[in-house]
Design a protein around this motif. Structure first.
Motif, short mmCIF file in Angstrom:
data_model
loop_
_atom_site.label_atom_id
_atom_site.label_comp_id
_atom_site.label_asym_id
_atom_site.label_seq_id
_atom_site.Cartn_x
_atom_site.Cartn_y
_atom_site.Cartn_z
N GLN A 37 0.83 -1.22 0.00
CA GLN A 37 0.00 0.00 0.00
C GLN A 37 0.86 1.26 0.00
OE1 GLN A 37 -2.41 -0.70 3.48
NE2 GLN A 37 -4.11 -1.57 2.31
N ALA A 38 1.95 1.23 0.77
CA ALA A 38 2.83 2.40 0.81
C ALA A 38 3.48 2.64 -0.55
CB ALA A 38 3.90 2.20 1.88
N LYS A 39 3.90 1.57 -1.22
CA LYS A 39 4.53 1.72 -2.54
C LYS A 39 3.52 2.22 -3.57
CE LYS A 39 8.68 0.39 -1.47
NZ LYS A 39 9.83 1.32 -1.56
N ILE A 40 2.29 1.70 -3.51
CA ILE A 40 1.27 2.13 -4.47
C ILE A 40 0.93 3.61 -4.25
CG2 ILE A 40 -1.12 1.80 -5.20
CD1 ILE A 40 0.75 -0.37 -6.15
N SER A 41 0.86 4.03 -2.99
CA SER A 41 0.57 5.44 -2.71
C SER A 41 1.66 6.35 -3.26
CB SER A 41 0.43 5.64 -1.19
OG SER A 41 -0.63 4.87 -0.68
N ASP A 50 -3.96 10.27 -15.08
CA ASP A 50 -4.88 11.02 -14.21
C ASP A 50 -6.23 10.31 -14.07
OD1 ASP A 50 -2.92 12.92 -13.88
OD2 ASP A 50 -3.67 14.20 -15.51
N ASP A 51 -6.69 9.65 -15.10
CA ASP A 51 -8.02 9.06 -15.08
C ASP A 51 -8.05 7.65 -14.51
OD1 ASP A 51 -9.02 11.35 -16.25
OD2 ASP A 51 -8.78 10.59 -18.31
N VAL A 52 -6.93 7.14 -14.08
CA VAL A 52 -6.91 5.78 -13.55
C VAL A 52 -7.64 5.73 -12.20
CG1 VAL A 52 -4.72 6.01 -12.29
CG2 VAL A 52 -5.45 3.76 -13.14
N ASP A 53 -8.41 4.68 -12.00
CA ASP A 53 -9.12 4.52 -10.72
C ASP A 53 -8.13 4.13 -9.63
OD1 ASP A 53 -11.53 5.06 -11.93
OD2 ASP A 53 -11.94 2.96 -12.41
N PRO A 54 -8.43 4.47 -8.37
CA PRO A 54 -7.52 4.10 -7.28
C PRO A 54 -7.30 2.59 -7.24
CG PRO A 54 -9.15 5.67 -6.50
CD PRO A 54 -9.57 5.28 -7.89
N PRO A 55 -6.06 2.13 -7.21
CA PRO A 55 -5.79 0.68 -7.20
C PRO A 55 -6.36 0.04 -5.93
CG PRO A 55 -3.80 1.93 -7.73
CD PRO A 55 -4.81 2.92 -7.25
#
Length: 615
Positions: free
Chosen positions: A109-113, A121-126
């Protein structure tokens, strides 16, 4: 003074110890959860990302590659696998078995953040999830509506049914299978756009800017403070159609007589988002509701509570709407646990018969049988405080432990019998016999625990599953030792009597044992006369046993018949959802009318169709 002496001289203490183990064991048993498998987290973390409309190549280069590069620095990674398709991608990270999976999820989660600013910009939050069999839905419900109004069906399930089921005790989450969000659909008219010199981007910008409610701040006076709310969102379709397109090509239109509304260039109406998956129940359009239970809870009790809630909800459903259970995994769990409980009872019965045949005394047999509930029910106390559930492995351990927990009691009882046969009194025989056999009983128990307890330290996923098996047997065997050194001598001093066999069955068994002893003596003499042949034969037998392991089939768990038939129809890449729907209906006509089948569920996307028929 030995522990057995204390129990013999203080029988009330021993009886209270026995009943205490039984009573608190029953309390622990009633509070334990029931599941098919132990609560085990697999050492894998899955990251799911979606970008609407993006090609697989775009997902790979602009989304997956940056995420993979960032995750490579996480500690304890074994491998990283990814798959990309139109509009979505999945990255599976496999960790070392010794890695704490909860800490691994936090690191991911820390790496993804940290990498999100490099994604489009339009990508949904993983979304990040870990794999656990206990997180799978225990129930699938099918919601159908005869009026074929999918928008109302989705709204009703989201706004009403989901909340009704989440309040059920033990329910952890509700998963809506085949759910599509209700949205405002805007269909632009190209000719009108050309006439007013408006582009599609101008329409999108107008909706984004005007159909929003921004924080308005507050107004403060000498005496009062007022919150300011900007009523920017359109509440109805009519309000949405009246949104003004105030900018053209990025330039604001200042002429009030030249204002164009959305209704003049587009048709706006409420509908569903882009439909990418569909499902049917017995041929009707349906929405699936997957019921996930909380970890450690009783799956069977949760399923029963959900079914009771369904009965209550059915009375309040709109006309034409129906809600029923499509798939119930707890039926198989309940049957499996019931069979294991049945085997537990059979094991107790056969154990009692064997003890009676060899001991020849009902009082001695009853004494031995009392050691079974004392040890098994006492084991539930340890299992409850360890957070274990009643699953296949713990019940298997308890079933196997029945034949083991009586060993110590029989050992102590037989030695006390020997003194009793020599003319000693019951109390004196109990004291001398228990003292003499105590060390041997402890050695036998230590040997059994030394066999099963290391199972709890096995490596790999199988080791995590068998941990509860090894711990269960070890606790039960340890309690059997405590029981045999405290409660068994006390009972022997109180009511165990020894007598000769007088029935025909008893005398016949004595004759059988005498013939067996004579035959064993004969074969033993032959073995002692040829020691090298016996030794070589034993070594050959052991070697052949190890060699045969290579030819045995290996699998995680044996095949199980759960009365479910599942067929998968894979269509060529690029097949539309409508064509898949047509082909599925054709296959459905030949698949659902299976004899004795009562349900047919068909969830599918553009590529895959699945038939599910529980019988």
């Amino acid at each position: 003074m030995r522990l057995s002496d204390i129990s013999i001289k203080n029988p009330v203490f021993a009886w209270m110890l026995m009943f205490g183990l039984m009573i608190f064991g029953l309390i622990s048993f009633s509070r334990m959860g029931v599941s098919q498998m132990p609560d085990v987290d697999f050492p894998t973390v899955t990251v799911s990302v979606s970008l609407d409309g993006a090609a697989p190549e775009v997902m790979e280069t602009q989304v997956v590659d940056p995420i993979e590069s960032s995750l490579m620095t996480v500690e304890g990674i074994e491998s990283i696998k990814s798959s990309s398709k139109t509009g979505s991608a999945s990255i599976t990270v496999e960790f070392d078995l010794d890695r704490n999976i909860d800490l691994a999820v936090q690191d991911v989660q820390a790496k993804i953040s940290g990498i999100q600013r490099m994604l489009p910009d339009d990508v949904d939050p993983p979304s990040i999830s870990k794999t656990n069999p206990d997180d799978q839905p225990i129930l699938w419900l099918a919601l159908t509506y005869d009026k074929e109004d999918p928008e109302f069906l989705m709204r009703y399930a989201r706004d009403y049914l989901k909340d009704r089921f989440t309040t059920v005790e033990g329910v952890g989450d509700i998963f809506l299978g085949g759910y599509t969000d209700p949205v405002m659909r805007v269909h632009v008219r190209p000719k009108d756009l050309l006439r007013y010199n408006i582009s599609v981007n101008d329409v999108v910008d107008a909706i984004r800017n005007e159909h929003s409610e921004l924080p308005g701040g507050y107004i403060q006076t000498d005496k009062k403070t007022f919150n300011v709310r900007t009523m920017g969102e359109a509440k109805t379709e009519e309000e949405f159609r009246n949104i003004v397109i105030s900018r053209r090509a990025g330039v604001t239109v200042a002429d009030p007589t030249n204002m164009v509304k959305i209704r003049q260039v587009a048709d706006a109406s409420m509908g569903l988002d882009k439909i990418e998956r569909m499902s049917r129940f017995n041929g009707k359009t349906a929405l699936g509701l997957g019921i996930r239970k909380q970890r450690g809870t009783n799956a069977v009790s949760v399923a029963r509570a959900v079914k009771e809630q369904i009965t209550v909800i059915q009375k309040t459903l709109p006309p034409g709407m129906n809600l029923q259970v499509n798939f119930d995994s707890t039926k198989f769990i309940e049957q499996s646990v019931g069979e294991l409980n049945h085997h537990l009872i059979l094991a107790v019965i056969f154990t009692s018969l064997v003890c009676w045949m060899f001991l020849g005394s009902w009082s001695a047999t009853f004494n031995v049988l009392l050691s079974i509930p004392t040890s098994l029910l006492g084991a539930f106390i340890g299992l409850y405080f360890l957070g274990y559930t009643l699953n296949t492995f713990t019940l298997l351990g308890l079933t196997l432990a029945i034949g083991i927990v009586v060993d110590d009691a029989i050992m102590v009882l037989e030695n006390i019998f020997r003194y009793n046969e020599n003319g000693r009194g019951r109390i004196e025989s109990a004291i001398l016999g228990a003292r003499e056999i105590s060390f041997a009983a402890m050695a036998a128990t230590a040997a059994v625990i030394a066999i099963f307890l290391p199972v709890a330290f096995m490596k790999g996923i199988i080791g995590k599953f068998f941990m509860q098996f090894g711990v269960t047997i070890s606790i039960a065997v340890f309690l059997s030792l405590v029981e045999s050194l405290t409660i068994t001598p006390m009972r022997c001093a109180g009511f165990v009597h020894h007598g000769e066999r007088k029935t025909k069955l008893g005398k016949g068994f004595e004759a059988l044992m005498e013939n067996t002893r004579i035959g064993y003596d004969r074969w033993l003499r032959v073995s002692l006369q040829h020691p090298w042949k016996v030794l070589i034969g034993s070594l050959v037998f052991v070697a052949v046993s190890f060699i045969s392991i290579k030819f045995l089939n290996k699998e995680m768990s044996p095949a199980q018949d759960q009365s479910i038939f599942m067929a998968r129809l894979i269509m060529p890449v690029g097949t539309s959802l409508q064509y898949t729907d047509q082909q599925t209906k054709k296959r459905k006509r030949g698949s659902c009318p299976v004899r004795k089948s009562n349900r047919c569920m068909q969830p599918w996307g553009a590529l895959v169709a699945v038939f599910l028929i529980p019988t």
